[in-house]
Design a protein around this motif. Structure first.
Motif, PDB file in Angstrom:
ATOM      1  N   LEU A  75       1.098  -0.860   0.164  1.00  0.00           N
ATOM      2  CA  LEU A  75       0.157  -0.152  -0.154  1.00  0.00           C
ATOM      3  C   LEU A  75       0.642   1.542   0.129  1.00  0.00           C
ATOM      4  O   LEU A  75       1.818   1.684   1.108  1.00  0.00           O
ATOM      5  N   HIS A  76       0.603   1.834  -0.979  1.00  0.00           N
ATOM      6  CA  HIS A  76       1.756   3.370  -0.994  1.00  0.00           C
ATOM      7  C   HIS A  76       0.255   4.563  -0.673  1.00  0.00           C
ATOM      8  O   HIS A  76      -0.532   4.601  -1.075  1.00  0.00           O
ATOM      9  N   ASP A  77       1.117   5.559  -0.102  1.00  0.00           N
ATOM     10  CA  ASP A  77       0.087   6.366   0.377  1.00  0.00           C
ATOM     11  C   ASP A  77       1.637   7.608   1.428  1.00  0.00           C
ATOM     12  O   ASP A  77       2.437   7.161   1.635  1.00  0.00           O
ATOM     13  N   ARG A  78       0.959   9.413   0.972  1.00  0.00           N
ATOM     14  CA  ARG A  78       2.102   9.745   2.230  1.00  0.00           C
ATOM     15  C   ARG A  78       0.907  10.283   3.322  1.00  0.00           C
ATOM     16  O   ARG A  78       1.925  10.248   4.016  1.00  0.00           O
ATOM     17  N   ASP A  79       0.355   9.875   3.493  1.00  0.00           N
ATOM     18  CA  ASP A  79      -0.717   9.876   4.624  1.00  0.00           C
ATOM     19  C   ASP A  79      -0.170   8.316   5.887  1.00  0.00           C
ATOM     20  O   ASP A  79      -0.476   7.486   5.703  1.00  0.00           O
ATOM     21  N   PRO A  80       0.535   9.035   7.389  1.00  0.00           N
ATOM     22  CA  PRO A  80       0.923   7.682   7.683  1.00  0.00           C
ATOM     23  C   PRO A  80      -0.300   7.489   8.560  1.00  0.00           C
ATOM     24  O   PRO A  80      -0.970   5.960   8.633  1.00  0.00           O
ATOM     25  N   VAL A  81      -1.530   8.532   8.681  1.00  0.00           N
ATOM     26  CA  VAL A  81      -3.087   7.724   9.105  1.00  0.00           C
ATOM     27  C   VAL A  81      -3.522   6.690   8.616  1.00  0.00           C
ATOM     28  O   VAL A  81      -3.747   6.128   8.907  1.00  0.00           O
ATOM     29  N   LEU A  82      -3.903   7.186   6.805  1.00  0.00           N
ATOM     30  CA  LEU A  82      -4.172   6.166   6.052  1.00  0.00           C
ATOM     31  C   LEU A  82      -3.509   5.039   6.506  1.00  0.00           C
ATOM     32  O   LEU A  82      -4.339   3.880   5.737  1.00  0.00           O
TER      33      LEU A  82
END
Length: 279
Positions: A75-82
């Motif tokens: 999973l790739h995202d910039r938001d650590p919460v997400l």
């Protein structure tokens, strides 16, 4: 509007909004493209699936149970919460009970290169393309050209509201212009993104399959419809401030219809499956 302002750490996505829209997304996604995809993936070998801009993991929750074989989701995202939420909420097993494992990578997905995807069986993304620029979509096609790529739920710029209102068309046009705006020096593709992405993948030899994936919202989806209305009108007014006075009474009318269960909306999106030649 497809996205509300961030309440977390800069992703541009609200966890509450992503949760609110998940069931509508699941109902809209083109299962026909997944049926086709299954015939092009290995039937027994483990799959490595990279989900770009994963949000809360809704794509993984929807897709993992529709695919055979053991699956390793990255999973790739910039938001650590997400990323944390998504990694904790994917299913543990796939279509036939095969194990599903999850990893996360916090990164800017516009900086992915082909070498980053060398071990990948499938690339996925949802509600992403219309947030990108032409150069970013071109780079995405370059990075993903050798891999099956499923890009779901991109805004197409068409909205059908029942009953109609004389201001519908003007709000829609202003919203679409807002989606094509220049943001921090980036010229967003907005509703043009699906057509542009299809062309970029085709230029790299992929066979592109497209399918409509509209939201169909009514009384049963009133909370989502009301929140979408607020964002849709706000974005239109942000682009065209002269609409603001008329839009306030328009929104009041529409929200009243929504609360009464009288409003219906078809909000058009498109899904795209790009299959490399020979896959």
């Amino acid at each position: 509007m497809e996205r509300l302002e961030a309440t977390g750490s800069g992703s541009g996505f609200s966890v509450e909004w992503l949760r609110l829209r998940e069931s509508a997304d699941a109902a809209a996604r083109a299962g026909e493209l997944v049926d086709l995809l299954r015939t092009r993936l290995p039937s027994r070998a483990p799959l490595v699936i990279r989900d770009l801009g994963c949000g809360t993991g809704a794509m993984g929750r929807w897709l993992a149970r529709r695919l055979p074989c053991p699956q390793r989701w990255i999973l790739h995202d910039r938001d650590p919460v997400l990323l944390t939420h998504a990694s904790e909420n994917l299913p543990a097993t796939g279509m036939g009970g095969e194990p599903v494992t999850v990893e996360t990578e916090r990164r800017d997905i516009t900086q992915l290169h082909a070498d980053d995807l060398a071990d990948t069986s499938l690339v996925t993304a949802s509600a992403l393309l219309d947030l990108l620029t032409a150069d970013e979509v071109t780079a995405l096609a370059d990075a993903c050209a050798e891999h099956p790529t499923l890009l779901a739920l991109s805004v197409e710029g068409r909205v059908e509201l029942t009953p109609p209102d004389p201001l519908d068309g003007e709000i829609e046009a202003a919203f679409n212009a807002h989606q094509r705006r220049t943001a921090e020096g980036r010229d967003l593709l907005g509703p043009d993104a699906v057509d542009f992405a299809a062309g970029e993948f085709e230029r790299r030899g992929a066979v592109v399959h497209r399918h409509a994936s509209p939201w169909r919202l009514g009384a049963a989806e009133a909370p989502l419809l009301a929140e979408w209305l607020r964002g849709w009108v706000a974005a239109a007014c942000a682009h065209q401030p002269g609409l603001t006075a008329a839009a306030e009474s328009y929104l009041d009318r529409r929200l009243a219809e929504c609360a009464d269960g009288a409003l219906r909306a078809v909000i058009h999106h498109g899904d795209l499956l790009a299959l490399p030649a020979g896959v």
